[in-house]
Design an enzyme around this catalytic site. Structure first.
Site, PDB file in Angstrom:
ATOM      1  CB  CYS A  16     -24.745 -11.178  -2.306  1.00 48.82           C
ATOM      2  SG  CYS A  16     -24.365 -10.369  -0.752  1.00 48.82           S
ATOM      3  CG  ASP A  50      -2.135   0.762   1.134  1.00 50.02           C
ATOM      4  OD1 ASP A  50      -2.429   1.171   0.024  1.00 50.02           O
ATOM      5  OD2 ASP A  50      -2.820   0.959   2.160  1.00 50.02           O
ATOM      6  CB  CYS A  57     -19.026  -2.545   3.215  1.00 49.97           C
ATOM      7  SG  CYS A  57     -17.414  -1.773   3.247  1.00 49.97           S
ATOM      8  CB  CYS A  69     -16.456   2.332   8.547  1.00 48.07           C
ATOM      9  SG  CYS A  69     -18.041   1.589   8.104  1.00 48.07           S
ATOM     10  CB  CYS A 122     -22.824   1.400   2.714  1.00 45.76           C
ATOM     11  SG  CYS A 122     -21.908   2.939   2.841  1.00 45.76           S
ATOM     12  CB  CYS A 169     -21.220  -4.704   0.840  1.00 40.41           C
ATOM     13  SG  CYS A 169     -21.263  -5.047  -0.922  1.00 40.41           S
ATOM     14  CB  CYS A 172     -20.741 -10.573  -5.579  1.00 35.81           C
ATOM     15  SG  CYS A 172     -19.302  -9.819  -4.804  1.00 35.81           S
ATOM     16  CB  CYS A 227     -16.136   6.196   2.344  1.00 33.34           C
ATOM     17  SG  CYS A 227     -15.494   4.768   3.228  1.00 33.34           S
ATOM     18  CB  CYS A 247     -18.828  -9.656   3.053  1.00 26.39           C
ATOM     19  SG  CYS A 247     -18.410 -10.652   1.608  1.00 26.39           S
TER      20      CYS A 247
HETATM   21  S1  SF4 Z   1     -21.531  -8.462   0.755  1.00 25.86           S
HETATM   22 FE1  SF4 Z   1     -19.755  -9.559  -0.104  1.00 25.86          FE
HETATM   23  S2  SF4 Z   1     -20.638 -11.135  -1.446  1.00 25.86           S
HETATM   24 FE2  SF4 Z   1     -22.249  -9.651  -1.012  1.00 25.86          FE
HETATM   25  S3  SF4 Z   1     -22.119  -8.210  -2.741  1.00 25.86           S
HETATM   26 FE3  SF4 Z   1     -20.895  -7.360  -1.100  1.00 25.86          FE
HETATM   27  S4  SF4 Z   1     -18.816  -8.069  -1.489  1.00 25.86           S
HETATM   28 FE4  SF4 Z   1     -20.190  -9.351  -2.713  1.00 25.86          FE
HETATM   29  S1  SF4 Z   2     -16.311   1.571   4.966  1.00 28.71           S
HETATM   30 FE1  SF4 Z   2     -18.349   2.009   5.863  1.00 28.71          FE
HETATM   31  S2  SF4 Z   2     -18.940   3.975   4.970  1.00 28.71           S
HETATM   32 FE2  SF4 Z   2     -17.256   3.178   3.714  1.00 28.71          FE
HETATM   33  S3  SF4 Z   2     -18.239   2.052   2.082  1.00 28.71           S
HETATM   34 FE3  SF4 Z   2     -17.884   0.556   3.704  1.00 28.71          FE
HETATM   35  S4  SF4 Z   2     -19.764   0.561   4.934  1.00 28.71           S
HETATM   36 FE4  SF4 Z   2     -19.781   2.378   3.664  1.00 28.71          FE
END
Ligand code: SF4
Ligand code: SF4
Length: 303
Positions: free
Chosen positions: A185, A126, A237, A234, A192, A188, A182, A207, A241
């Site tokens: 689904c 990174d 998301c 955070c 959010c 996420c 995915c 975010c 999953c």
């Molecule tokens: S929660 Fe995970 S599996 Fe579901 S859409 Fe998001 S990244 Fe894909």
């Molecule tokens: S880190 Fe939190 S605010 Fe950012 S995209 Fe994921 S769920 Fe949303």
């Protein structure tokens, strides 16, 4: 005949060094990814992360980072821990519970370079303009989920990506992951709290992670409300999953959370002095944010 590194040797040595998974992709220009990035930047989704707009040509072409680069080795390090803070405490994202991954992963990447025969090249965590997720996908380590993160079929997304770019070629390369798993689904996206996600696209302006980690500015009112007691980052998301539902505790001693950090409550943060902060957060990602920003965030969340 020119010497070639052996994929099987890479996989074995990477386990020995402590990585959870590894793979390797041949160098190619990532022109499609550059176009997607340029569109994302044009829409302003990078918020104040101006570094995302710099060195785009290096991101596209790793031979500008390492001359005559032939191979991109990618490693994953699981950082998941089931340890958690009390739900009302100022919450820190899991990746920041332990020692800074830049230090831990880079040290292991150097060890891996040595174990492979002191190979030439450079290692990055990174820390350079690279399309890390795309290289990981090409190295067979997973797909890019709708939450924009790399998802490994076993380790999920609570993983750090480490990269070695080398001018050496391999006897064979990992098979890229072409399919997304995915499916239908959308957890996420639905969960959010700020609506920052569209499938495989993050708007950093919305975010919570961006605002509590990267931004120097006070939290915007609507983000502050949505962030609740999230102090640094955070995980929402990722937590929802399904590919993380079987996440296992990491095997990196340096990532073990300090119980004193897990116990910190709002009052502790408001009363904290620099010496205590240093003792608790030396060499962790939180140290880079600094006490002042973190304490200000707690204060704002109390208002
Ligand atoms: S929660 Fe995970 S599996 Fe579901 S859409 Fe998001 S990244 Fe894909
Ligand atoms: S880190 Fe939190 S605010 Fe950012 S995209 Fe994921 S769920 Fe949303």
């Amino acid at each position: 005949m020119e010497p070639r590194l052996c994929l099987d040797d890479l996989l074995a040595q990477s386990r020995t060094v402590g990585f959870d998974a590894a793979g390797v992709a041949p160098v190619e220009k990532l022109t499609k990814n550059r176009k997607v990035l340029e569109q994302w930047l044009a829409e302003g989704c990078h918020a104040g992360m101006m570094y995302m707009a710099r060195n785009i040509e290096k991101r596209e072409d790793v031979t500008l980072l390492v001359e005559n680069a032939r191979s991109v080795i990618v490693t994953l390090t699981n950082y998941y821990t089931p340890a958690a803070q009390p739900p009302t405490a100022p919450l820190i994202a899991r990746y920041a519970y332990g020692k800074d991954y830049h230090i831990v992963v880079k040290d292991r990447l150097r060890q891996l370079m040595q174990a492979l025969g002191d190979i030439p090249g450079r290692c990055f965590t990174d820390s350079a303009p690279l399309f890390e997720h795309e290289w990981a996908r090409r190295a067979g380590l997973g797909w890019i989920g709708k939450n924009t993160l790399l998802i490994h079929p076993v380790y999920g997304s609570f993983c750090f990506i480490g990269i070695i770019v080398t001018p050496l070629a391999f006897d064979r390369y990992s098979r890229p992951v072409e399919a997304s798993h995915c499916g239908t689904c959308t957890r996420c996206l639905d969960t959010c709290p700020t609506g920052a996600l569209a499938p495989r696209c993050l708007d950093a302006r919305r975010c919570i992670s961006y605002h509590t980690i990267e931004s120097k500015d006070p939290l915007p009112e609507d983000i502050k409300k949505a962030a609740g007691n999230r102090l640094f980052g955070c995980d929402r998301c990722q937590e929802v999953c399904p590919w993380n539902s079987r996440a296992e505790k990491n095997r990196v001693p340096e990532f073990a959370p300090d119980p004193a950090v897990l116990r910190l409550c709002r009052e502790d943060w408001l009363a904290m002095d620099e010496l205590t902060f240093k003792q608790l957060f030396c060499d962790t990602p939180c140290e880079r944010a600094g006490l002042e920003k973190l304490r200000n965030t707690v204060k704002e969340q109390c208002d």
